[in-house]
Write a protein that holds these residues in place. Structure first.
Motif, short mmCIF file in Angstrom:
data_model
loop_
_atom_site.label_atom_id
_atom_site.label_comp_id
_atom_site.label_asym_id
_atom_site.label_seq_id
_atom_site.Cartn_x
_atom_site.Cartn_y
_atom_site.Cartn_z
N ARG A 207 5.85 -35.99 -31.95
CA ARG A 207 5.45 -34.59 -32.00
C ARG A 207 4.39 -34.30 -30.95
N GLY A 208 4.41 -33.07 -30.50
CA GLY A 208 3.40 -32.65 -29.56
C GLY A 208 3.22 -31.15 -29.61
N GLY A 209 2.11 -30.72 -29.07
CA GLY A 209 1.85 -29.29 -29.03
C GLY A 209 0.79 -28.95 -28.00
N HIS A 210 0.80 -27.68 -27.60
CA HIS A 210 -0.19 -27.19 -26.65
C HIS A 210 -0.58 -25.77 -27.03
N TRP B 202 0.31 -39.04 -37.00
CA TRP B 202 -0.95 -39.41 -36.39
C TRP B 202 -0.90 -39.06 -34.91
N ASP B 203 -1.90 -38.31 -34.43
CA ASP B 203 -2.01 -37.97 -33.01
C ASP B 203 -2.80 -39.06 -32.30
N PHE B 204 -2.17 -39.75 -31.36
CA PHE B 204 -2.89 -40.75 -30.59
C PHE B 204 -3.41 -40.19 -29.28
N ILE B 205 -2.95 -39.00 -28.90
CA ILE B 205 -3.54 -38.26 -27.78
C ILE B 205 -3.96 -36.91 -28.35
N ASN B 206 -5.23 -36.59 -28.22
CA ASN B 206 -5.74 -35.37 -28.81
C ASN B 206 -6.84 -34.79 -27.91
N THR B 207 -6.56 -33.66 -27.29
CA THR B 207 -7.56 -32.98 -26.47
C THR B 207 -7.90 -31.65 -27.13
N GLU B 208 -8.75 -30.88 -26.48
CA GLU B 208 -9.15 -29.59 -27.05
C GLU B 208 -7.97 -28.65 -27.22
N ARG B 209 -6.99 -28.70 -26.32
CA ARG B 209 -5.85 -27.77 -26.39
C ARG B 209 -4.50 -28.42 -26.64
N SER B 210 -4.38 -29.74 -26.54
CA SER B 210 -3.08 -30.41 -26.67
C SER B 210 -3.18 -31.62 -27.59
#
Length: 180
Positions: free
Chosen positions: A96-99, A35-43
């Motif tokens: 997990r994270g990504g950009h 589950w992504d608790f921080i989600n922006t257009e690019r990250s």
């Protein structure tokens, strides 16, 4: 390989210069919810839980070359083969994270810790992975490069002897990805 020191595995004991033949098999089955608790257009950044099931087996065979009064014994003396196996469920927690740098370039990283003791089996797994994926023309097919580190420790005390598996592997990863 030729043993540089004596050792044992199960019922087999060997000395220096014994010829060892070994095999290690590992199947890892992964069920993961994220589950992504921080989600922006690019990250994005989030946490996950899941289950890793490690199905591990090891086999070692040993031969020793001997001589009687200076005359080599041919063929070498077979000390036997010993096999050990364990299946260990390891629940996990991961971050997990990504950009996404552009429409075709994506960076991601994952770190996880897994640990469980069930009956006679005690296991722990640590993983760290980072990768960069390129999807030409922002298409569904991608090419990637990354680096992965895995450290697994499993102890099984259920038989007449304690079996310990301590493995660490790491290195570069090349992959082909497909996504929508």
């Amino acid at each position: 390989i030729t043993a540089s020191e004596g050792g044992n595995f199960g019922e087999i004991d060997w000395g220096v210069n014994a010829t060892l033949d070994s095999e290690l098999n590992l199947d890892l089955y992964i069920i993961d919810l994220h589950w992504d608790f921080i989600n922006t257009e690019r990250s994005h950044f989030g946490a996950g839980v899941g289950l890793h099931i490690a199905d591990l087996s090891a086999q070692i065979g040993a031969l020793i070359e001997a001589d009687i009064n200076g005359i080599p014994v041919d063929p070498p003396i077979d000390l036997g083969t010993q096999t050990a196996a364990v299946t260990a469920p390891l629940p996990n927690f991961s971050l997990r994270g990504g950009h996404q740098f552009s429409d075709s370039l994506y960076l991601r990283a994952t770190a996880g810790y897994f640990s469980l003791k069930v009956g006679d089996i005690d296991g722990e797994l640590v993983t760290v992975r980072a990768s960069l994926e390129w999807r030409p023309g922002a298409g569904a097919l991608g090419l990637g490069v990354g680096y992965q580190y895995v450290d697994m420790n499993i102890t099984d005390t259920g038989s007449s002897r304690t079996e310990k598996y301590d493995m660490e592997f790491y290195g570069p990863v090349l992959f082909v990805g497909f996504g929508i």
